[in-house]
Scaffold this motif. Structure first.
Motif, PDB file in Angstrom:
ATOM      1  N   GLY A  35     -12.107  54.203  16.052  1.00 28.43           N
ATOM      2  CA  GLY A  35     -13.499  54.628  16.137  1.00 28.43           C
ATOM      3  C   GLY A  35     -14.348  53.837  15.180  1.00 28.43           C
ATOM      4  N   LEU A  53     -18.384  50.307  16.184  1.00 24.18           N
ATOM      5  CA  LEU A  53     -17.875  50.846  17.452  1.00 24.18           C
ATOM      6  C   LEU A  53     -17.945  49.854  18.596  1.00 24.18           C
ATOM      7  CD1 LEU A  53     -19.361  54.456  17.362  1.00 24.18           C
ATOM      8  CD2 LEU A  53     -16.947  53.919  17.699  1.00 24.18           C
ATOM      9  N   VAL A  72     -12.090  56.684  20.036  1.00 27.37           N
ATOM     10  CA  VAL A  72     -12.788  57.925  19.687  1.00 27.37           C
ATOM     11  C   VAL A  72     -14.210  57.517  19.284  1.00 27.37           C
ATOM     12  CG1 VAL A  72     -10.781  59.323  19.083  1.00 27.37           C
ATOM     13  CG2 VAL A  72     -11.768  57.837  17.359  1.00 27.37           C
ATOM     14  N   ILE A  73     -15.192  58.132  19.918  1.00 29.71           N
ATOM     15  CA  ILE A  73     -16.567  57.639  19.787  1.00 29.71           C
ATOM     16  C   ILE A  73     -17.489  58.671  19.142  1.00 29.71           C
ATOM     17  CG2 ILE A  73     -18.555  56.724  21.075  1.00 29.71           C
ATOM     18  CD1 ILE A  73     -16.552  55.713  23.185  1.00 29.71           C
ATOM     19  N   ASP A  74     -18.044  58.300  18.005  1.00 22.48           N
ATOM     20  CA  ASP A  74     -19.058  59.122  17.334  1.00 22.48           C
ATOM     21  C   ASP A  74     -20.390  58.744  17.982  1.00 22.48           C
ATOM     22  OD1 ASP A  74     -21.173  59.847  15.587  1.00 22.48           O
ATOM     23  OD2 ASP A  74     -19.783  59.964  13.902  1.00 22.48           O
ATOM     24  N   THR A 106     -15.970  61.855  18.874  1.00 28.24           N
ATOM     25  CA  THR A 106     -15.793  62.300  17.483  1.00 28.24           C
ATOM     26  C   THR A 106     -16.961  63.223  17.156  1.00 28.24           C
ATOM     27  OG1 THR A 106     -14.911  60.107  17.017  1.00 28.24           O
ATOM     28  CG2 THR A 106     -15.421  61.502  15.116  1.00 28.24           C
ATOM     29  N   ILE A 133     -11.816  60.439  11.892  1.00 26.18           N
ATOM     30  CA  ILE A 133     -10.898  59.835  12.861  1.00 26.18           C
ATOM     31  C   ILE A 133      -9.586  60.623  13.009  1.00 26.18           C
ATOM     32  CG2 ILE A 133      -9.733  57.684  13.554  1.00 26.18           C
ATOM     33  CD1 ILE A 133     -12.839  57.501  13.458  1.00 26.18           C
TER      34      ILE A 133
END
Ligand code: GDP
Length: 423
Positions: A35, A53, A72-74, A106, A133
């Motif tokens: 991420g 990202l 995993v994406i914030d 995330t 993460i």
């Protein structure tokens, strides 16, 4: 054609810089794991960029970027990163950015959980990047996470929120005693940061398979190095995902495709951020000199990195884990100006010399065995051909190549796009 570009060491090898350079020959660049704990620094004619990202290919016109299901994406962080790049004149649209519907989101409470755990650990802390993460990957495997594709059906997503929030508060409020997460805040977060992303979200597997069939060249870009892989790295001082090349096709959305080539990015010396065993570590003045020459401070966190000489034992293991076909050796210019250089060629364990990378626990007892080689006193950052390198630099490259049993094809001698030599 499917090529992966991966790190051989502990991360920060200069993958972003090499992906930026090599992406000129690719149509698509895909991130397949991790991420926004990543911090790729890229310097080119458009400026200096730190990417957390977005795949590094975003800086090249004509390259399509994919964020794969292994990521995993914030979404708030992504919004900020996209805005910063747009301000610098970088074009980002659903034409050149595709986000997997299967990638996991995330959440702010994952970031909070990460901070609460580091606080609880106090002086026993791991050195987490505090980007949530580990908690978000844990949620993924507990099957309690939200995925990007859910943002496309907000009504259904909203229905799932209360149950997840109730479950998450068992940890946040009940275990850590922090302020409880509120359902309405989570929904508002999805609406603010998720809704604008829906046009980018798709089945990246379908897209990549069609592109592959059409003969497009696809690059899979790793975050972190082999020694941080959750299974093969220095567990528990690892990241929370598989970053090795073999996972690339899975994390990108094309488990049916085979890799054609793996290029390993390996640094001419060692650096390691955070806690954990780091056998060849330098301390004191020696470390400070190398750290400041190499600018070894984290791109994502600003933390000073631990440094040491090149480690053959760890690098050979990294090459094996990655199945690297060829190597790009980075930051060779940083080693200029020394009469002599050290290389860690073996470890000493219980009075014996070992050359195979051992199990993590054993690493703590290993001492480095250094070998001295001749250094070079001139600046090599302007060298663009093999013939322009001093003999000692070329000998150093050949020594690493032989010791690591892998062909070194590229040598990077500066952070700028054109500062490299193809051997
Ligand atoms: P990554 O996470 O693997 O992409 O690595 P980082 O971006 O954290 O660290 C690499 C740093 O070294 C960045 O600041 C790059 O601009 C810089 N860099 C990469 N290759 C070279 C090189 O060959 N020479 C020098 N002097 N700097 C480099």
């Amino acid at each position: 054609m499917l090529t992966s570009i991966v790190g051989i060491n502990w991360g920060d090898e200069g993958k972003g810089r090499m992906v930026d350079l090599l992406s000129k020959d690719f149509d698509i660049v895909c991130r397949y794991q991790g991420g926004n704990n990543a911090g790729h620094t890229v310097i080119n004619e458009r400026g200096k960029f730190i990417l957390n990202l977005l795949p590094s290919g975003i800086l090249r016109e004509g390259v399509v970027c994919v964020m794969g299901p292994g990521m995993v994406i914030d979404i708030k962080h992504l919004a900020g990163e996209m805005a910063r790049l747009r301000e610098a004149g970088i074009r980002i649209s659903p034409e050149n950015l595709k986000i997997s519907d299967r990638a996991v989101i995330t959440m702010p409470y994952n970031v909070l959980q990460d901070c609460l755990e580091e606080e609880r650990l106090a002086d026993k802390k791991f050195g987490s990047t505090k980007r949530g993460i580990a908690p978000v990957y844990a949620d993924k495997y507990l099957k309690k996470a939200f995925r990007m594709g859910e943002l496309k059906n907000m009504a259904l997503l909203k229905k799932r929120v209360p149950d997840i929030v109730e479950w998450k508060n068992l940890t946040i409020a009940n275990a850590y005693g922090a302020e409880a997460v509120k359902t309405e805040d989570v929904i508002a977060y999805f609406e603010e940061y998720g809704a604008p992303l829906t046009e980018y979200i798709c089945d990246t597997g379908l897209y990549l398979n069609a592109a592959h069939k059409a003969g497009k060249k696809i690059m899979l870009e790793a975050q972190l190095g082999a020694l941080r892989d959750i299974d093969y790295g220095i567990y528990p001082y690892t990241s929370s995902s598989n970053n090795i090349a073999a996972y690339g096709p899975i994390g990108a959305g094309v488990p049916n495709l085979k890799l054609d080539k793996t290029i390993g990015i390996m640094k001419a010396y060692s650096s390691c951020v955070g806690e954990g065993p780091f056998t060849a570590e330098y301390f004191g003045e020696k470390a400070e000199k190398l750290r400041s020459a190499g600018g070894e401070y984290g791109a994502a966190t600003g933390r000073p990195r631990r440094v040491g000489p090149f480690d053959v034992v760890a690098s050979k293991y990294g090459i094996r884990c990655q199945g690297a076909d060829e190597i790009a050796l980075t930051k060779l210019d940083i080693l200029s100006g020394h009469e002599e250089l050290e290389v860690c060629v073996a470890y000493e364990l219980n009075g014996e010399k070992i050359t195979e990378f051992p199990f993590t626990d054993v690493l703590d007892e290993c001492k480095p065995v250094f070998e001295k080689v001749k250094g070079w006193n001139c600046d090599i950052s302007k060298c663009r051909k093999k013939e322009e390198l001093p003999k000692e630099a070329l000998d150093y490259i050949r020594m690493l190549e032989k010791a690591c049993e892998c062909k070194i094809r590229y040598v990077s001698v500066g952070a700028e796009r054109d500062a490299y030599i193809e051997l």
